[in-house]
Design a protein around this motif. Structure first.
Motif, PDB file in Angstrom:
ATOM      1  N   PRO A   1       9.149   3.850   5.012  1.00 28.95           N
ATOM      2  CA  PRO A   1       9.697   4.585   3.870  1.00 28.95           C
ATOM      3  C   PRO A   1       8.590   5.311   3.104  1.00 28.95           C
ATOM      4  CG  PRO A   1       9.551   2.254   3.349  1.00 28.95           C
ATOM      5  CD  PRO A   1       9.168   2.400   4.804  1.00 28.95           C
ATOM      6  N   PRO A   2       8.956   6.385   2.414  1.00 27.33           N
ATOM      7  CA  PRO A   2       7.944   7.157   1.677  1.00 27.33           C
ATOM      8  C   PRO A   2       7.615   6.539   0.324  1.00 27.33           C
ATOM      9  CG  PRO A   2      10.073   8.187   1.458  1.00 27.33           C
ATOM     10  CD  PRO A   2      10.260   7.007   2.375  1.00 27.33           C
ATOM     11  N   GLN A   3       7.357   5.246   0.308  1.00 25.23           N
ATOM     12  CA  GLN A   3       7.023   4.525  -0.920  1.00 25.23           C
ATOM     13  C   GLN A   3       6.099   3.362  -0.576  1.00 25.23           C
ATOM     14  OE1 GLN A   3      11.193   4.000  -0.869  1.00 25.23           O
ATOM     15  NE2 GLN A   3      11.032   1.839  -1.393  1.00 25.23           N
TER      16      GLN A   3
ATOM     17  N   ALA B   1       5.677   8.524   8.840  1.00 24.49           N
ATOM     18  CA  ALA B   1       5.081   7.494   9.683  1.00 24.49           C
ATOM     19  C   ALA B   1       6.151   6.588  10.290  1.00 24.49           C
ATOM     20  CB  ALA B   1       4.091   6.657   8.872  1.00 24.49           C
ATOM     21  N   THR B   2       5.817   6.044  11.453  1.00 25.22           N
ATOM     22  CA  THR B   2       6.673   5.071  12.119  1.00 25.22           C
ATOM     23  C   THR B   2       5.820   3.914  12.629  1.00 25.22           C
ATOM     24  OG1 THR B   2       6.464   6.153  14.279  1.00 25.22           O
ATOM     25  CG2 THR B   2       8.349   6.816  12.897  1.00 25.22           C
TER      26      THR B   2
ATOM     27  N   VAL C   1       7.884  -8.422  13.267  1.00 21.52           N
ATOM     28  CA  VAL C   1       7.294  -8.033  11.988  1.00 21.52           C
ATOM     29  C   VAL C   1       8.389  -7.772  10.969  1.00 21.52           C
ATOM     30  CG1 VAL C   1       5.226  -7.023  13.038  1.00 21.52           C
ATOM     31  CG2 VAL C   1       7.218  -5.570  12.599  1.00 21.52           C
ATOM     32  N   ARG C   2       7.997  -7.758   9.704  1.00 22.20           N
ATOM     33  CA  ARG C   2       8.914  -7.418   8.617  1.00 22.20           C
ATOM     34  C   ARG C   2       8.248  -6.349   7.757  1.00 22.20           C
ATOM     35  NH1 ARG C   2      11.116 -12.371   6.339  1.00 22.20           N
ATOM     36  NH2 ARG C   2      12.638 -12.012   7.996  1.00 22.20           N
ATOM     37  N   LEU C   3       8.903  -5.210   7.667  1.00 21.63           N
ATOM     38  CA  LEU C   3       8.455  -4.108   6.824  1.00 21.63           C
ATOM     39  C   LEU C   3       9.251  -4.197   5.532  1.00 21.63           C
ATOM     40  CD1 LEU C   3       6.851  -1.398   6.606  1.00 21.63           C
ATOM     41  CD2 LEU C   3       8.843  -0.294   7.644  1.00 21.63           C
ATOM     42  N   GLY C   4       8.552  -4.215   4.398  1.00 21.84           N
ATOM     43  CA  GLY C   4       9.233  -4.331   3.116  1.00 21.84           C
ATOM     44  C   GLY C   4       8.837  -3.231   2.161  1.00 21.84           C
ATOM     45  N   ALA C   5       9.839  -2.738   1.420  1.00 20.47           N
ATOM     46  CA  ALA C   5       9.602  -1.724   0.387  1.00 20.47           C
ATOM     47  C   ALA C   5      10.502  -2.077  -0.790  1.00 20.47           C
ATOM     48  CB  ALA C   5       9.911  -0.331   0.909  1.00 20.47           C
ATOM     49  N   GLY C   6       9.881  -2.484  -1.894  1.00 18.91           N
ATOM     50  CA  GLY C   6      10.680  -2.933  -3.033  1.00 18.91           C
ATOM     51  C   GLY C   6      11.472  -4.167  -2.635  1.00 18.91           C
ATOM     52  N   GLU C   7      12.776  -4.119  -2.855  1.00 17.71           N
ATOM     53  CA  GLU C   7      13.643  -5.252  -2.512  1.00 17.71           C
ATOM     54  C   GLU C   7      14.235  -5.151  -1.109  1.00 17.71           C
ATOM     55  OE1 GLU C   7      13.998  -7.922  -4.533  1.00 17.71           O
ATOM     56  OE2 GLU C   7      12.468  -6.889  -5.723  1.00 17.71           O
ATOM     57  N   VAL C   8      13.942  -4.078  -0.384  1.00 16.16           N
ATOM     58  CA  VAL C   8      14.524  -3.853   0.941  1.00 16.16           C
ATOM     59  C   VAL C   8      13.556  -4.334   2.022  1.00 16.16           C
ATOM     60  CG1 VAL C   8      15.462  -2.091   2.485  1.00 16.16           C
ATOM     61  CG2 VAL C   8      15.753  -1.849   0.018  1.00 16.16           C
TER      62      VAL C   8
ATOM     63  N   HIS D   1       0.854  -1.190   0.000  1.00 18.22           N
ATOM     64  CA  HIS D   1       0.000   0.000   0.000  1.00 18.22           C
ATOM     65  C   HIS D   1       0.891   1.240   0.000  1.00 18.22           C
ATOM     66  CE1 HIS D   1       0.757  -1.153   4.186  1.00 18.22           C
ATOM     67  NE2 HIS D   1       0.689   0.136   4.483  1.00 18.22           N
ATOM     68  N   HIS D   2       0.291   2.378  -0.317  1.00 14.19           N
ATOM     69  CA  HIS D   2       1.029   3.636  -0.365  1.00 14.19           C
ATOM     70  C   HIS D   2       1.431   4.084   1.025  1.00 14.19           C
ATOM     71  CE1 HIS D   2       0.459   4.471  -4.611  1.00 14.19           C
ATOM     72  NE2 HIS D   2      -0.798   4.083  -4.474  1.00 14.19           N
TER      73      HIS D   2
END
Length: 117
Positions: free
Chosen positions: A88-90, A59-60, A68-75, A53-54
């Motif tokens: 992240p802002p994505q 935010a934190t 938990v695991r926070l994912g953005a793209g490949e990171v 989602h956007h």
């Protein structure tokens, strides 16, 4: 002044998440659409996720319980009890590696007032 037991709320939301078909439950403890700051406790049972989602703006996530695991793209960033993750802002996802509860804090930009001076 208002006081909340985030630990008690996390326990309750994890019970509700366990009974939910999507394995999650949430409750906003402060703020909302009329406020700049919003804090929401989110519970996810192990193996469940918040789909991509956007970003909600600044935010934190503070991990109250579990992992938990926070994912953005490949990171990917893993968080456990007591960790603070900066969202992240994505577009991103959140996966519960264990039964988990987090506090999502979002700061939305204030709208400029167009009142006549």
């Amino acid at each position: 002044m208002r006081k909340f037991s985030l630990d008690a709320l996390a326990r309750e939301l994890l019970r509700r998440a366990a009974d939910s078909p999507n394995g999650r439950a949430a409750e906003t403890v402060y703020g909302g659409h009329e406020h700049v700051l919003r804090q929401t406790v989110i519970a996810l049972t192990a193996g469940n996720r918040l789909a991509e989602h956007h970003s909600p703006g600044e935010a934190t996530l503070f991990v109250l319980r579990g992992r938990v695991r926070l994912g953005a793209g490949e990171v990917r960033w893993d968080g456990m009890h007591g960790d603070l993750l900066v969202i992240p802002p994505q577009r991103h996802t959140l996966d519960a590696l264990e039964d988990s509860a987090v506090v999502l804090t979002v700061g939305k930009p204030q709208r400029e007032s167009h009142a006549d001076e």
